[in-house]
Design a protein around this motif. Structure first.
Motif, PDB file in Angstrom:
ATOM      1  N   LYS A 135     -37.668 -34.407   6.587  1.00 52.43           N
ATOM      2  CA  LYS A 135     -38.377 -35.035   7.690  1.00 52.43           C
ATOM      3  C   LYS A 135     -38.661 -36.518   7.447  1.00 52.43           C
ATOM      4  O   LYS A 135     -38.482 -37.351   8.341  1.00 52.43           O
ATOM      5  N   GLU A 158     -39.788 -30.303   6.350  1.00 52.45           N
ATOM      6  CA  GLU A 158     -40.540 -29.455   7.274  1.00 52.45           C
ATOM      7  C   GLU A 158     -39.678 -28.254   7.637  1.00 52.45           C
ATOM      8  O   GLU A 158     -38.490 -28.390   7.924  1.00 52.45           O
ATOM      9  N   ASN A 194     -40.324 -35.504   1.980  1.00 48.92           N
ATOM     10  CA  ASN A 194     -40.984 -34.437   2.742  1.00 48.92           C
ATOM     11  C   ASN A 194     -39.997 -33.616   3.569  1.00 48.92           C
ATOM     12  O   ASN A 194     -39.161 -34.178   4.297  1.00 48.92           O
ATOM     13  N   VAL A 252     -45.422 -23.401  10.994  1.00 52.95           N
ATOM     14  CA  VAL A 252     -44.877 -24.738  10.733  1.00 52.95           C
ATOM     15  C   VAL A 252     -45.465 -25.211   9.415  1.00 52.95           C
ATOM     16  O   VAL A 252     -46.689 -25.323   9.280  1.00 52.95           O
ATOM     17  N   ASN A 253     -44.615 -25.460   8.449  1.00 55.82           N
ATOM     18  CA  ASN A 253     -45.099 -25.831   7.124  1.00 55.82           C
ATOM     19  C   ASN A 253     -44.319 -27.011   6.583  1.00 55.82           C
ATOM     20  O   ASN A 253     -43.191 -27.292   7.028  1.00 55.82           O
ATOM     21  N   SER A 254     -44.900 -27.706   5.606  1.00 49.78           N
ATOM     22  CA  SER A 254     -44.251 -28.864   4.978  1.00 49.78           C
ATOM     23  C   SER A 254     -44.402 -28.764   3.467  1.00 49.78           C
ATOM     24  O   SER A 254     -45.409 -28.250   2.967  1.00 49.78           O
TER      25      SER A 254
END
Length: 360
Positions: free
Chosen positions: A291, A301, A299, A253-255
């Motif tokens: 997101k 995600e 942002n 899980v990355n942003s």
């Protein structure tokens, strides 16, 4: 000769002793024949079946049932003579000892053989089978203890007092060794529930390492820096265990954040760009979304999976995705956001200056 045969010794004639000896010899020959031919025939039959249970039954009969049958029949033949009460008592006590001995050995043998057979049918590794020996030893000791109490009861002793004494002594021992018993029962939980096995990498609290040995009281781990960690089984059982070897895949899980100057078309295409990059890197794409709107960035995600628990593969994939994102953004002219402030002067709609936060 006839007079000799009728002579009496210890209340029996010589002929009676010859008859008893003849019956004993005949029984020995019959059992010898039975063991040599019939048992071999049964072994040949059972060896052709897929079921290994019948092989163990035949082997148990050869090792325990036939010898006991021979001794029991001989006892029956001998007691046909007129014997003194003392001799009869000795023979009866001897038969009780022999009965308990062969019964306990037969039960332990079948238990050991059938449990090992079950473990092999389940394709359990050799390490698990070795661990089983500790459990079986404990069970065999309990069976021998039960057999000994039954023997004492058959010999006429008052076992109620003995059992009561063992109960009181057992309570005292349990209180004195409650930590050891706790680890022992925890070992049984580990063995049957299998939260981890030898070779698994686990994390328990702040402790992590590869399982090297699972003992009755403690389990040994090898940490990543080479230390050997010895942990009580009771501590392992009552803690949350993270078993990374049984992980089927890893989730990432990355942003990322882009500047507000990014145009709407680029924002709309960004999820597809991320999907293409992740798929090209050999990972399984899950989702990518805009997101939130942050203080200094828009942002996104994104989530994907590496279809292997291997940590090196996981990190190589994460690196490949991150480098591809950087290269793609550079090519498309998309800028990464970083903490900054834009200052607008009164009467002027254009920004006067833009400084990173914490500077200027």
């Amino acid at each position: 000769m006839q007079d000799f045969m009728q002579q009496i010794y210890w209340k029996n004639t010589v002929l009676d002793y010859f008859i008893v000896a003849g019956w004993m010899l005949l029984i020995w020959l019959l059992l010898k024949f039975f063991k040599r031919y019939l048992i071999r025939l049964l072994q040949n039959i059972t060896s052709k079946t897929e079921n290994k249970f019948d092989d163990q039954i035949v082997l148990a009969a050869e090792r325990f049932v036939i010898p006991y049958a021979y001794l029991f029949i001989n006892y029956t033949i001998i007691t046909a003579l007129t014997l003194s009460p003392k001799i009869e008592h000795i023979l009866s006590a001897g038969l009780s000892v022999i009965t308990v001995y062969y019964a306990v050995r037969l039960i332990n043998y079948l238990l050991h053989s059938l449990v090992l057979l079950y473990m092999h049918l389940k394709n359990e590794p050799e390490e698990r089978i070795k661990q089983l020996n500790g459990v079986l030893v404990l069970i065999k000791v309990l069976i021998w203890g039960a057999g000994f109490i039954m023997l004492l009861d058959n010999l006429g002793y008052n076992v109620t007092t003995i059992i009561a004494g063992l109960g009181v002594g057992g309570i005292a021992i349990a209180l004195a060794a409650q930590n050891i018993l706790s680890d022992l029962f925890s070992y049984l939980v580990i063995f049957f529930d299998k939260p981890f096995e030898i070779g698994d990498f686990i994390v328990v609290g702040n402790t992590s390492g590869v399982i090297e040995r699972i003992g009755i009281k403690t389990s040994h781990l090898r940490s990543l820096d080479g230390q050997q960690l010895v942990m009580p089984n009771a501590e392992l059982v009552k803690s949350t265990i993270h078993n990374y070897k049984r992980m089927e895949r890893r989730r990432v899980v990355n942003s990322i954040g882009v500047v507000y100057q990014t145009n709407a078309t680029q924002l709309r295409n960004l999820p597809e760009i991320l999907k293409e990059i992740v798929t090209t890197a050999g990972a399984t794409f899950d989702r990518a979304h805009l997101k939130s709107f942050g203080d200094f960035s828009i942002n996104f995600e994104y989530v994907y999976y590496t279809e292997t628990p291997d940590y090196l593969v996981y990190m190589n994939t994460v690196q490949a995705v991150n480098l591809a994102i950087f290269e793609k953004f550079e090519k498309e002219g998309i800028e990464f956001a970083y903490p900054s402030q834009t200052i607008y002067l009164s009467g002027n709609n254009q920004p006067e200056t833009a400084l990173p936060m914490g500077k200027g």
